[in-house]
Write an enzyme that holds these catalytic residues in place. Structure first.
Site, PDB file in Angstrom:
ATOM      1  N   SER A   1    -115.446 -11.465   7.356  1.00 32.59           N
ATOM      2  CA  SER A   1    -114.194 -12.114   7.773  1.00 32.59           C
ATOM      3  C   SER A   1    -113.575 -11.416   8.985  1.00 32.59           C
ATOM      4  CB  SER A   1    -113.201 -12.193   6.615  1.00 32.59           C
ATOM      5  OG  SER A   1    -112.672 -10.928   6.300  1.00 32.59           O
TER       6      SER A   1
ATOM      7  N   MET B   1    -121.777  -1.511   5.320  1.00 32.08           N
ATOM      8  CA  MET B   1    -121.757  -0.647   4.138  1.00 32.08           C
ATOM      9  C   MET B   1    -122.906   0.358   4.115  1.00 32.08           C
ATOM     10  SD  MET B   1    -119.052  -1.640   2.732  1.00 32.08           S
ATOM     11  CE  MET B   1    -119.100  -0.917   1.096  1.00 32.08           C
TER      12      MET B   1
ATOM     13  N   HIS C   1    -110.880   0.269   8.247  1.00 33.18           N
ATOM     14  CA  HIS C   1    -110.933   0.760   6.870  1.00 33.18           C
ATOM     15  C   HIS C   1    -109.664   0.307   6.156  1.00 33.18           C
ATOM     16  CE1 HIS C   1    -111.980   3.601   3.667  1.00 33.18           C
ATOM     17  NE2 HIS C   1    -110.697   3.902   3.630  1.00 33.18           N
TER      18      HIS C   1
ATOM     19  N   ASP D   1    -115.292   7.962   7.155  1.00 36.16           N
ATOM     20  CA  ASP D   1    -113.894   7.508   7.201  1.00 36.16           C
ATOM     21  C   ASP D   1    -112.979   8.538   7.867  1.00 36.16           C
ATOM     22  OD1 ASP D   1    -114.656   5.150   5.956  1.00 36.16           O
ATOM     23  OD2 ASP D   1    -114.313   5.945   3.959  1.00 36.16           O
TER      24      ASP D   1
ATOM     25  N   GLN E   1    -103.819  -8.321   7.541  1.00 32.72           N
ATOM     26  CA  GLN E   1    -103.440  -7.419   8.640  1.00 32.72           C
ATOM     27  C   GLN E   1    -104.668  -6.955   9.429  1.00 32.72           C
ATOM     28  OE1 GLN E   1    -100.247  -7.147   9.362  1.00 32.72           O
ATOM     29  NE2 GLN E   1     -99.955  -8.494   7.607  1.00 32.72           N
TER      30      GLN E   1
HETATM   31  C1  GRF Z   1    -112.772  -4.919   4.980  1.00 32.86           C
HETATM   32  O1  GRF Z   1    -111.798  -4.697   4.006  1.00 32.86           O
HETATM   33  C2  GRF Z   1    -112.895  -3.708   5.867  1.00 32.86           C
HETATM   34  O2  GRF Z   1    -111.709  -3.007   6.019  1.00 32.86           O
HETATM   35  C3  GRF Z   1    -113.894  -2.858   5.106  1.00 32.86           C
HETATM   36  O3  GRF Z   1    -114.800  -3.769   4.559  1.00 32.86           O
HETATM   37  C4  GRF Z   1    -114.167  -5.028   4.396  1.00 32.86           C
HETATM   38  C5  GRF Z   1    -115.002  -6.007   5.137  1.00 32.86           C
HETATM   39  O4  GRF Z   1    -114.599  -7.335   4.936  1.00 32.86           O
HETATM   40  N1  GRF Z   1    -114.494  -1.880   5.989  1.00 32.86           N
HETATM   41  P1  GRF Z   1    -115.216  -8.481   5.837  1.00 32.86           P
HETATM   42  O5  GRF Z   1    -116.731  -8.421   5.648  1.00 32.86           O
HETATM   43  O6  GRF Z   1    -114.810  -8.228   7.251  1.00 32.86           O
HETATM   44  O7  GRF Z   1    -114.651  -9.749   5.285  1.00 32.86           O
END
Ligand code: GRF
Length: 216
Positions: A15, A92, A111, A147, A175
Site C-alpha cells: 500500500s 521483510m 517504519h 530500524d 499517515q
Molecule cells: C507498513 O506498515 C510499513 O510501515 C512497514 O510495513 C508495512 C508495509 O505495508 N514497514 P504495505 O505493504 O506498504 O501496505
C-alpha cells in the site's frame, strides 16, 4: 529536468508502494517509480505495480546461499533500471551490511512507530502494551543496524482507548501514505542532507517534519 528514478522493495501488500505510484502520476512530481522488486512472488503489491505499467522483478531469498548474494542480485536489478533512490516499503528481509553500504544515503525505509521506540515486529502491539499515548511512523535512512539510521520525518497519531493492533495500524498507515511520498519528493528535490545521525530537510524546519493529524 529528468525525474529521479526510484526502485521500490516490497514483500507483501504494497500500500505504501501504491501511494508512491499515485503521487508519481502527477506531472510535476519529481520522481518516477522505475521498478518494483519483491522477495516474494506472491506479494499482492506486484499486481498493483504491473497494473500501473511498472516493471517488476522477483528475487527469491530462497535461491541464494547467503544474505549478501541475495542483496547483490537485488542491487543488480535496481542498477539495471538506473535507480537513484531505493525505497523499502514493507520489505521483510534483513539485508547484509553490504546493501546499505552500497546504497548509503540513497536507501530509505518507513517504519510504523516513532523510532527509536519499538523496533522489530508487531510494533503497534508493542506500543499498545507499553501504554504510550502517541505512536506513528518514521521515514529514515537505512544503515546496517535494524530500524535505525537518520530520521527524515515522522508522523504522530494518538493511541486511543480500546485500540487493537489492527485499528492502530490502520491509523498509522494513513499517515504513512501521506508522509512517504512527501519524503521521496524532498529527496528528489535534493533537499535532504545527512550529517551523522541527523537528517535535515532544506526549507522545512525540524518541527515541521513531524506531522500530527488528530482522528475525527
Ligand atoms: C507498513 O506498515 C510499513 O510501515 C512497514 O510495513 C508495512 C508495509 O505495508 N514497514 P504495505 O505493504 O506498504 O501496505
Amino acid at each position: 529536468m529528468a525525474k529521479l528514478k526510484v526502485g521500490v522493495l516490497i514483500s507483501g501488500r504494497g500500500s505504501n508502494m501504491a501511494a508512491l505510484i499515485r503521487a508519481a502520476a502527477a506531472p510535476d512530481y519529481p520522481a518516477e517509480i522505475a521498478c518494483v522488486v519483491s522477495n516474494r512472488a506472491e506479494a499482492p503489491g506486484l499486481g498493483i505495480a504491473t497494473a500501473a505499467g511498472i516493471p517488476t522483478a522477483v528475487v527469491s531469498h530462497r535461491s541464494h546461499p547467503d544474505r549478501e548474494s541475495f542483496d547483490r542480485e537485488v542491487s543488480a536489478e535496481l542498477e539495471r533500471h538506473g535507480v537513484g533512490l531505493v525505497v523499502m516499503a514493507g520489505f521483510m528481509r534483513i539485508m547484509s551490511p553490504w546493501f546499505p553500504t552500497r546504497w548509503a544515503n540513497r536507501l530509505i525505509n518507513i517504519h510504523p512507530s516513532l523510532l527509536p521506540a519499538f523496533r522489530g515486529l508487531h510494533v503497534q502491539q508493542q506500543a499498545i502494551d507499553a501504554g504510550v499515548r502517541l505512536s506513528g511512523c518514521t521515514a529514515h535512512f537505512v544503515i546496517p543496524d535494524l530500524d535505525s539510521g537518520p530520521v527524515i520525518a515522522q508522523a504522530a497519531v494518538p493511541v486511543l482507548e480500546g485500540d487493537t493492533a489492527e485499528t492502530l495500524s490502520a491509523r498509522i498507515l494513513r499517515q504513512e501514505h501521506r508522509l512517504y511520498p512527501e519524503v521521496v519528493r524532498w529527496f528528489a528535490e535534493g533537499r535532504i542532507a545527512v550529517d551523522g545521525v541527523r537528517a535535515t530537510v532544506a526549507g522545512v524546519p525540524p518541527g515541521a517534519t513531524l506531522l500530527f493529524s488528530p482522528e475525527p
